[in-house]
Write an enzyme that holds these catalytic residues in place. Structure first.
Site, PDB file in Angstrom:
ATOM      1  CG  HIS A 131      -5.418   3.648   0.265  1.00 35.45           C
ATOM      2  ND1 HIS A 131      -4.659   2.344  -0.109  1.00 35.45           N
ATOM      3  CD2 HIS A 131      -6.645   3.663  -0.273  1.00 35.45           C
ATOM      4  CE1 HIS A 131      -5.744   1.467  -0.522  1.00 35.45           C
ATOM      5  NE2 HIS A 131      -6.878   2.240  -0.831  1.00 35.45           N
ATOM      6  CB  SER A 133      -9.677  -0.057  -0.478  1.00 32.99           C
ATOM      7  OG  SER A 133      -9.023   0.081  -1.802  1.00 32.99           O
ATOM      8  CG  ASP A 174      -2.316   0.479   0.970  1.00 32.44           C
ATOM      9  OD1 ASP A 174      -2.287   1.751   0.446  1.00 32.44           O
ATOM     10  OD2 ASP A 174      -3.264  -0.169   0.911  1.00 32.44           O
TER      11      ASP A 174
END
Length: 924
Positions: free
Chosen positions: A589, A751, A545
């Site tokens: 994120h 996600s 990520d």
């Protein structure tokens, strides 16, 4: 076991004539300690100096300053690392009596001296005893004993050198251990210390320590008078105290905490006839006590020589696979060390030689910065990914032709050297100066004999959650084109959640702290009670990520000892997300997705709610930073490097909440991870409907998303490649507000569905660790066993569409009651997968797929201004070959498509779906 006196006499015979050389090194060491010489000037091998400086990860000048001071000061974390390393050291017992020392170098392989274990028969009635040591209160710890298993792996090199026997005289033995101890404890509780055969782990004058069992005593460490000061071709000569029983100990370079040698023997002073001398100058005999012998120092076998011997050894096929695990770290580090040395002067007495490429892999290229434009500059380096047989003759042939075509500045290297297999079709990175059409040139590369597939490794837009994107025009852009300017912030939106899901059974009548973690109830994570936790069993999840942050919700939950940054930064060992605000950035994120695995249960943040599914087990998530933004990945090479390291580190699970279009590189990566037994949990995709890569490939676990009504999230990709569905719409995750305060919000995306499956996999692996540790579940069967159990246990009482969402909803309570399918019943996911047809189709259609993908995602993230939808970075144009292919597909379909040239987001998406379907179906 060979008698100690014979070993010492052999050392004297072999190295006695070198005593003047050793004395010269000893004198230099004394001058350094007196302040007359800088440390780096003690080392006469300047290649080793340069590699040692590289391992510091800072500029050359700063590295020299650090190393010159290392004799007096060390970072405190060195003590922590030594403590971890020491757990791999064991005492070797024969019929209950101590005979030497060894240490774990792979999950179940130890190394010691040949003179300690000469043969498989010699290993009978032997035990490896771990944690035979005293705790901080001087109380003996409970030791664990494991039987030796030479039938699984055995490799040895004799004590004496024989010119007719390759790699003889290195006096080492590698032998396997049983997976469970004599009291039933798992060997997996002891982490191995992987061997690195590259230079630069230590230079002369630096300290080293031996972690040992002298005289069979509880584990000891020598911390003074420990410098490395001389060497031979195969041995390092160093200070440090040892006794009988220290044979087979690890010798650790204190500056790098890497294993530099296998301790072999004391080095005695000798007379002109190589007879061993006492401190009184008399000739010693086999009966002379150790403390009366005049020891010059100690000598150990270089790890680089042992690695070379492992590489060149002839082994049965089943042992050959284990050999590859023993070589992995060397290959990974070789790639890292071959990056350019940071600028700065080198303070040594003579100029440094050019840095030679590490032995085991070809030179690798320097990665470009993340913020480069999409197209390579006319004067820049073009980078491609190719497939070819990993054979020396084949690669030499390819390189010869490449240099004839593109000139001498061609670099060809294994993309994943740590996990590459000799003779297999592997992925290679190719770089050379080029300023033309990269996609067209990829087609030209196929004309070179030996190259099977080729694609330009250009930036690709990523597919991830877009719920917190703030769309604004770039400041001062002076253009009507749209830009993505994202500050990564959001706002608490519980009113929207309540309005949309007032009828949800996970909301009705529930208190705030319950409905905010509705995803627990939807997957039955709230009902499980583990007998063995993933942490206790050593199960590890690595997250691909944007890296980690210090948001209070996840603080302390990331494993910062094993994190890694695969972007072009000054410190690759720190995967921190700097939360950069600007074009194409979306900070946090990794924090949002990671919170679903390791989010703290209670914080002082307003609107507290939800927590990590594994947080109660003191679980640590390993962050790998593969992208600076959820909008774009600069090179597939960075993803490949992350996978290669994950494989070499032996991690069990990968969680990846990002997606790409199907590419040659991602297809090879997915199959490699599958064959190595890694459970790769991948987001199915957002907004594009078609399942994205790597989720689309058979070797991964593809995850679609549901909502609090147990229905599909409308934005979720779906299709036959999906394995399972988990909560992904309106999932409560941590954010920052516009004024940079910590808060929470409900977000959407596959996600968020993906970490649920990674957590379930960790719990299932821990529950059935005893069964899955058996040899019959090695490699892909481990992944397939999980996939089958996941499908059998899925909750089918839901309102999901009957097709496209896998077996149904994740039910972790039922999953943990579903044991692994017998290994003999498992079927390889790639059976029936027509790999040749798939790659041939992808070779032709890959350019179209990436072009339509980038255009659609540019519009998806871009801002509509003046009737124009665009993101300025996505200036993809098709090569002549691509245009011809596009015409053949779409020119005669006016009813479905507006024109041959895609002019809008809908057209680009439809065309991507058509091309993706062609590629996906080609393998079936």
């Amino acid at each position: 076991m060979i008698p100690r006196w014979r070993v010492v006499q052999q050392v004297a015979d072999r190295f006695g004539y070198r005593e003047p050389l050793f004395k010269e090194g000893e004198k230099k060491l004394e001058k350094f300690r007196d302040g007359e010489l800088p440390l780096v000037s003690l080392e006469d091998d300047l290649n080793r100096v340069q590699l040692r400086l590289r391992r510091e990860g800072v500029s050359t000048l700063a590295a020299v300053e650090r190393i010159n001071g290392i004799a007096n000061f060390q970072d405190k974390n060195v003590l922590d690392r030594l403590s971890d390393i020491a757990r791999a050291v064991c005492r070797l017992l024969k019929n209950g009596q101590p005979i030497g020392t060894g240490f774990l170098v792979s999950d179940d392989i130890i190394i010691t001296n040949h003179h300690v274990i000469e043969s498989p028969q010699d290993a009978a009635n032997m035990l490896a005893q771990f944690e035979f040591e005293l705790d901080i209160n001087q109380i003996p710890k409970k030791a664990s004993c494991f039987k030796l298993n030479a039938s699984k792996f055995f490799l040895t090199s004799t004590l004496e050198y024989n010119a007719d026997i390759l790699n003889s005289g290195l006096d080492f033995t590698l032998i396997a251990l049983e997976p469970f101890g004599t009291s039933g404890e798992p060997l997996s509780g002891f982490s191995p210390v992987n061997l690195d055969g590259n230079q630069g782990k230590i230079i002369k004058g630096e300290s080293c320590v031996i972690i040992q069992h002298p005289n069979g005593l509880p584990k000891k460490v020598v911390l003074k008078d420990t410098a490395f000061f001389s060497e031979t071709d195969t041995r390092l000569i160093y200070e440090s105290d040892t006794l009988p029983g220290s044979s087979g100990s690890m010798v650790v370079g204190l500056g790098t905490c890497e294993i530099i040698a296998l301790h072999h023997s004391g080095l005695p002073r000798v007379d002109e006839q190589n007879r061993i001398l006492t401190k009184k100058g008399t000739v010693a005999t086999p009966d002379t006590p150790d403390d009366e012998i005049d020891w010059f120092g100690n000598e150990g076998i270089k790890i680089s020589k042992i690695i070379q011997a492992i590489q060149e050894s002839t082994l049965p096929p089943d042992m050959g696979k284990i050999r590859e695990t023993l070589l992995r770290k060397t290959r990974v580090v070789a790639q890292q060390l071959n990056q350019p040395v940071p600028a700065g002067p080198l303070s040594v007495s003579s100029p440094a030689k050019p840095l030679a490429a590490p032995k085991l892999i070809p030179s690798s290229s320097n990665e470009l910065a993340m913020d480069t434009a999409f197209s390579t500059s006319p004067t820049g380096q073009a980078q491609f990914l190719i497939t070819a047989h990993n054979k020396t003759a084949t690669i030499n042939q390819i390189e010869t032709v490449l240099k004839a075509v593109y000139g001498p500045n061609v670099t060809l290297s294994l993309t994943m050297p740590g996990s590459a297999v000799e003779g297999e079709i592997e992925l290679f990175t190719l770089q050379f100066p080029f300023g033309g059409d990269l996609n067209a040139e990829a087609q030209n590369l196929l004309k070179i004999p030996g190259i099977i597939n080729a694609e330009a490794d250009t930036p690709i837009l990523l597919n991830a959650d877009t719920g917190f994107v703030v769309q604004q025009p770039a400041k001062g852009a002076g253009t009507e084109s749209g830009f993505l300017f994202d500050d990564g912030t959001g706002k608490w939106n519980e009113d929207d959640f309540i309005n949309d899901y007032a009828e949800s059974k996970y909301y009705k009548g529930m208190p705030e702290l319950t409905y905010r973690k509705w995803n627990w109830a939807a997957t039955n994570f709230d009902k499980i009670r583990l007998v063995k936790t993933p942490s206790e069993c050593g199960i590890q999840i690595v997250q691909f990520d944007t890296g980690f942050t210090d948001h209070s919700k996840v603080k302390g939950g990331f494993d910062l000892d094993h994190d890694f940054n695969f972007l072009d930064t000054d410190d690759p060992t720190v995967a921190a997300d700097p939360r950069t605000i600007g074009l194409g950035k979306q900070p946090g994120h990794g924090t949002r997705t990671g919170s679903l695995l390791i989010g703290n249960r209670n914080t002082l943040i307003p609107h507290e709610g939800n927590c990590g599914l594994l947080a109660d087990y003191q679980f640590k998530l390993i962050p790998y930073r593969i992208a600076e933004t959820v909008v774009i990945i600069n090179r597939q090479q960075q993803l490949a490097s992350a996978l290669d390291m994950a494989i070499s580190q032996g991690f069990d699970i990968i969680t990846m909440s990002m997606g790409l279009p199907p590419t040659i590189a991602t297809a090879k990566m997915a199959k490699k991870a599958y064959e190595k037994g890694i459970i790769w949990c991948c987001a199915a995709g957002n907004e594009v409907q078609a399942v994205v890569a790597p989720a689309v490939y058979p070797g991964t676990i593809a995850v679609a998303a549901s909502n609090p009504l147990d229905r599909e999230w409308s934005g979720s990709s779906r299709g036959s490649a999906v394995d399972i569905t988990a909560p992904g719409e309106a999932v409560y995750v941590p954010i920052w507000t516009a004024d940079q305060k910590e808060d929470f919000a409900y977000g959407n995306g596959t996600s968020y569905a993906t970490p649920h499956i990674a957590a379930a996999a960790a719990c299932w692996l821990a529950t059935y660790q005893d069964v899955l540790s058996k040899p019959e579940y090695s490699g892909w069967k481990r992944v397939e066993a999980f996939r089958v159990a996941l499908g059998k246990s899925a909750r089918r009482e839901n309102d999901l569409p009957r097709k496209g969402f896998g077996h149904g909803m994740l039910d972790v309570e039922k999953l943990l009651k579903t044991p692994p399918e017998p290994a003999k019943n498992l079927v390889d996911a790639y059976n029936g997968w027509n790999e040749s047809a798939f790659f041939a189709t992808l070779q032709g259609y890959g350019e179209l797929a990436k072009t339509y993908w980038n255009k659609f995602h540019g519009w998806l993230f871009g801002t509509k201004r003046g009737g124009q939808e665009s993101l300025s970075a996505t200036g993809d144009t098709l090569s002549p070959f691509g245009k011809q292919l596009e015409n053949s597909l779409f020119a005669n379909q006016p009813s479905r498509f507006e024109s041959v040239e895609p002019t809008g987001a809908e057209t680009a998406l439809k065309r991507f779906q058509v091309v993706n379907s062609i590629v996906e179906n080609s393998a079936r």
